[in-house]
Design an enzyme around this catalytic site. Structure first.
Site, PDB file in Angstrom:
ATOM      1  N   HIS A 116      39.312  42.725  45.408  1.00  0.00           N
ATOM      2  CA  HIS A 116      40.585  43.085  45.737  1.00  0.00           C
ATOM      3  C   HIS A 116      40.643  44.655  46.201  1.00  0.00           C
ATOM      4  O   HIS A 116      41.362  45.117  46.927  1.00  0.00           O
ATOM      5  CB  HIS A 116      41.421  43.143  44.565  1.00  0.00           C
ATOM      6  N   SER A 153      38.369  36.690  40.021  1.00  0.00           N
ATOM      7  CA  SER A 153      38.953  36.682  39.018  1.00  0.00           C
ATOM      8  C   SER A 153      38.441  35.763  37.821  1.00  0.00           C
ATOM      9  O   SER A 153      38.407  35.756  36.837  1.00  0.00           O
ATOM     10  CB  SER A 153      40.582  36.630  39.020  1.00  0.00           C
TER      11      SER A 153
HETATM   12  P1  AMP Z   1      43.140  36.595  44.625  1.00  0.00           P
HETATM   13  O1  AMP Z   1      43.837  37.706  43.818  1.00  0.00           O
HETATM   14  O2  AMP Z   1      42.065  35.709  44.099  1.00  0.00           O
HETATM   15  O3  AMP Z   1      44.363  35.323  45.044  1.00  0.00           O
HETATM   16  O4  AMP Z   1      42.809  37.458  46.008  1.00  0.00           O
HETATM   17  C1  AMP Z   1      43.534  37.871  46.526  1.00  0.00           C
HETATM   18  C2  AMP Z   1      42.786  38.458  47.671  1.00  0.00           C
HETATM   19  O5  AMP Z   1      41.520  38.929  47.635  1.00  0.00           O
HETATM   20  C3  AMP Z   1      42.548  37.229  48.874  1.00  0.00           C
HETATM   21  O6  AMP Z   1      42.789  37.637  50.296  1.00  0.00           O
HETATM   22  C4  AMP Z   1      41.194  36.985  48.666  1.00  0.00           C
HETATM   23  O7  AMP Z   1      40.488  36.369  49.580  1.00  0.00           O
HETATM   24  C5  AMP Z   1      40.740  38.391  48.235  1.00  0.00           C
HETATM   25  N1  AMP Z   1      39.372  38.487  47.516  1.00  0.00           N
HETATM   26  C6  AMP Z   1      39.119  37.687  46.349  1.00  0.00           C
HETATM   27  N2  AMP Z   1      37.905  38.001  45.981  1.00  0.00           N
HETATM   28  C7  AMP Z   1      37.118  38.547  46.966  1.00  0.00           C
HETATM   29  C8  AMP Z   1      35.833  38.890  47.188  1.00  0.00           C
HETATM   30  N3  AMP Z   1      34.916  38.732  46.494  1.00  0.00           N
HETATM   31  N4  AMP Z   1      35.560  39.691  48.241  1.00  0.00           N
HETATM   32  C9  AMP Z   1      36.644  39.962  49.067  1.00  0.00           C
HETATM   33  N5  AMP Z   1      37.866  39.667  48.869  1.00  0.00           N
HETATM   34  C10 AMP Z   1      38.243  38.712  47.754  1.00  0.00           C
END
Ligand code: AMP
Length: 288
Positions: free
Chosen positions: A37, A190
């Site tokens: 994030h 997460s």
């Molecule tokens: P989330 O909170 O899991 O819905 O993720 C929010 C954003 O962060 C989304 O665009 C995900 O693709 C990105 N994201 C989650 N994990 C990673 C990671 N390890 N590397 C890069 N982006 C991530």
């Protein structure tokens, strides 16, 4: 950093920068921030005048029996981390704001992108992406960003959002940034918070397995089923039974049998303990 909860407050905060034609960047998230994030926030901070981060655990993208109630949450910690990255506005709407009584509309990208991999009815099913595109359309309308940032970790989600943005003429550039990993290769998520130390160790097999496919392609393997088998082998060695291992054209998720110069997305979903983890690599080859 301003923390805003209502759409009215959000609108008020971005009215002035928008009037001044400042470049507004949006990072949509479900919170419980990790370096993945934060890398999106850094990307936004680099390119934009105003950085808005939305934090909303979107119930409509969780299926029945998925981990909506137990999804990790820590808003105070998230606010501190976002402030350190220089985020201007952290927007944390609640479900009643996003889906008021009588909410009845959905945004849906067609099956060829949303009915496979994560959206296969055997896996999370197409309603997952309907939840994602509906909420992202709402976030785009509320913030009206010039650019929005997503992670390659959710490669299919990024494709679906790019398609929605084009199809519905949202005047938003979509930036997709690389997957951030721990030193042992595990993609940050997460949901890694659910893993015990032993499970975390076991979960490193997922990125190892994807690297095995990359290595095999690098060594000249062109059969896509053989690349998939290389991934499965490595997972099997670590006692992981994947939900799926699939390899498809990275630009439109169409099936590919043989490496032919088009980038190949190799994607895995696997349950380790209570965590359902996903990861992927894109294999680029030059035409033989
Ligand atoms: P989330 O909170 O899991 O819905 O993720 C929010 C954003 O962060 C989304 O665009 C995900 O693709 C990105 N994201 C989650 N994990 C990673 C990671 N390890 N590397 C890069 N982006 C991530």
């Amino acid at each position: 950093m301003k923390i805003v909860r209502s759409k009215a407050e959000l609108r008020k905060e971005i009215a002035e920068p928008r009037r001044q034609e400042k470049r507004i960047g949006l990072v949509p998230t479900m919170g419980y921030f990790h370096d993945g994030h934060l890398s999106l926030m850094r990307g936004a901070r680099r390119d934009c005048d105003v950085v808005v981060v939305s934090l909303f655990v979107n119930p409509t993208q969780f299926g029945p029996g998925e981990d909506l109630d137990s999804y990790p949450r820590d808003e105070d910690r998230d606010a501190e981390l976002a402030a350190v990255e220089g985020v201007d506005i952290l927007w944390t709407p609640d479900a009643k704001q996003m889906y008021p009584e009588g909410f009845a509309t959905a945004v849906e990208v067609a099956n060829s992108l949303t009915g496979v991999l994560e959206g296969d009815p055997e896996n999370r099913g197409p309603s997952h992406f309907r939840g994602v595109t509906t909420v992202v359309a709402k976030l785009f309308n509320a913030v009206q960003p010039d650019v929005a940032y997503f992670g390659r970790k959710d490669a299919q989600q990024a494709l679906v959002i790019e398609r929605m943005t084009r199809d519905l003429d949202f005047p938003v550039e979509i930036e997709v940034l690389p997957t951030v990993r721990d030193e042992d290769g595990l993609a940050l998520s997460s949901r890694n918070a659910y893993l015990s130390p032993e499970e975390r160790e076991q979960a490193t097999a997922i990125s190892r397995a994807l690297r095995a496919a990359e290595r095999a392609a690098g060594a000249g393997e062109t059969s896509v089923p053989a690349l998939v088998e290389a991934v499965r082998d490595e997972l099997r060695n670590s006692g992981i039974e994947p939900e799926y291992v699939e390899a498809r054209a990275a630009e439109d998720l169409s099936p590919i049998a043989e490496l032919n110069g088009r980038p190949l997305l190799v994607a895995v979903a696997a349950r380790v303990g209570k965590a359902r983890l996903i990861d992927n690599v894109v294999i680029n080859t030059t035409e033989a």
